[in-house]
Structures are given as C-alpha cells and as structure tokens.
Design an enzyme around this catalytic site. Structure first.
Site, short mmCIF file in Angstrom:
data_model
loop_
_atom_site.label_atom_id
_atom_site.label_comp_id
_atom_site.label_asym_id
_atom_site.label_seq_id
_atom_site.Cartn_x
_atom_site.Cartn_y
_atom_site.Cartn_z
N TYR A 14 3.90 -2.07 -9.27
CA TYR A 14 3.04 -2.96 -8.47
C TYR A 14 1.72 -3.22 -9.22
CZ TYR A 14 0.00 -4.56 -4.69
OH TYR A 14 -0.88 -5.28 -3.91
N SER B 79 -5.45 -7.18 -6.77
CA SER B 79 -5.45 -5.96 -5.96
C SER B 79 -6.28 -4.89 -6.65
CB SER B 79 -4.02 -5.42 -5.77
OG SER B 79 -4.03 -4.17 -5.12
#
Length: 246
Positions: A156, A143
């Site tokens: 995250y 990501s």
C-alpha cells in the site's frame, strides 16, 4: 472578488463518499463547476442533485479508475459540458493490509491497479487537455502511509510512494505549464477501512480512526487551499492528519 475557485472546472475521482464527496461539496459551494466520477452512480446522482439544488453546477459519470477509457470519458465530459478542465483530482484509492509473507497477491494487484495505475490514467486523461490550454492542475491524494512505513502496509505504501515520486517528476517536467499537488491524509473519518479484507487489521484501523480521525472536510479544505493559489504558486506536498497521530 474571485476566490481562486469560482468557475474553475474540476474533475474528481472517488467522489461518491469520504474525501471526494467532501471536496465536491466544498468546491461547489465556492463556485466550482464539477465533474464527479466513481463506481456508485446512485450516490453520485444524489450528490449532484443536492449541488444543483443549492445553485451549483455539477455532472457525474459512473467510472472505474482501473479502466483507462473511463478516465478519458470523465475529462472529455468536463470539456463537453463546461468547455475546459482546470483541475484533475485523483482521489480514488484502496488499501489491503497483510504481511508480505501472507502473499495477498490479489490485494497487491488491486492496489497497483487503483492507487497507481488509476492515478496514472487520470494524469494521462488530463494532460492532453492541459497541454492544449497551456494550464492546469493535477492533485493526487496520497497517504501518510507512504511517509511512515510500518508492517502490513508495504505494498500500500509502495503504491502511494510511487504516486509521490511521479507527482514530483510531473511537476518538474511541467516547467510552469501546470501545477502538481500531493495531499497526504492521515486518519480521516471515511468508509476507507471498510474495504480492508483482513478483519483483524480492519478492526484495528477502524478503532484508531474512531479515536482520532479528523473529518473529511479538513482534507477538502487543504485541497481548496492548493487550488485557490495564484497560477504561479504551486503547493507541492501537504500532510493533513490528526494532531495526535504518531
């Protein structure tokens, strides 16, 4: 002429929607043999049926990436059905976004279990096969959140950067026996935001996605590019994001 993808056996986690689904459809169209895994078996069944109708080859297995044995079964199915495993795409992921002081410990554990341990389980399931074959390719979907650190995304991004570090170590340890690629998407038009529990942040993420998100097929194309390179060419890290994303 071989396109570098035809007849390769490829396993994909998180294949029932979004990037996983788009990647499965693209690779099938280019002649890959697919083993698809996700929790939503009904969606997987539909995807496989469509691939079969178009002359492709695919099978599916209902899995939960937080269960190591499920990943072993997924890679075993590839060998059982197609005789080998050429590429393992660890795509399943989840995001829960809160400030650290909100102590969303349950969310932390979910991200660690899915994003980090789920990827490790996929690697662990594929490597014995790759070692036996002397070749293989691990592709980890990471990501851009791990590249640009912002509030609410600490854990995250931490799980994603852990995968980034693990991927590079795995690449170096392979000494050419297998390839390792990290794909870091930015805003992509998928259902990803819908799983975020924090309503305010979920709405913000979704609004941003609605304004700038690129199609999942753009990420699928990047994955296909990495796969189709010659065996002695390792595409390490790719960032795929909207041109307007900050």
């Amino acid at each position: 002429m071989n396109n570098g993808i035809q007849n390769k056996v490829i396993a994909i986690t998180g294949a029932s929607s979004g990037i996983g689904k788009a990647t499965a459809e693209l690779l099938a169209a280019q002649g890959a043999k697919l083993i698809l895994g996700a929790r939503r078996a009904d969606r997987l069944k539909t995807i496989v049926e469509i691939i079969d109708q178009k002359g492709g080859k695919a099978a599916f297995l209902e899995i939960d990436v937080t269960n190591r044995e499920d990943l072993v079964k997924l890679t075993a199915l590839a060998v059982e059905k197609f005789g080998r495993l050429d590429v393992m795409i660890n795509n399943a992921g989840v995001s829960q976004l809160y400030k650290m002081e909100d102590l969303d410990v349950e969310g932390w554990e979910q991200m660690i279990d899915v994003n980090l341990k789920g990827t490790l389980y996929g690697i662990a399931a594929a490597l014995p096969i790759f070692k036996g074959q002397g070749t293989g390719h691990i592709i980890n979907v990471i990501s851009t959140a791990g590249i640009s650190i912002v509030p609410t995304m600490g854990v995250y991004a931490g799980t994603k950067n852990a995968v980034r570090t693990i991927s590079e170590a795995l690449r170096q340890e392979s000494q050419g026996r297998w390839r390792v690629t990290g794909i870091s998407p930015g805003y992509v038009a998928t259902e990803f935001a819908s799983n975020i529990k924090n309503e305010e942040i979920r709405d913000t993420i979704q609004q941003n996605a609605d304004q700038m998100a690129i199609p999942a097929e753009a990420v699928a194309n990047a994955i296909a590019y990495a796969i189709k390179q010659p065996d002695n060419v390792d595409v390490g890290d790719m960032v795929i994001r909207p041109s307007v994303q900050g």
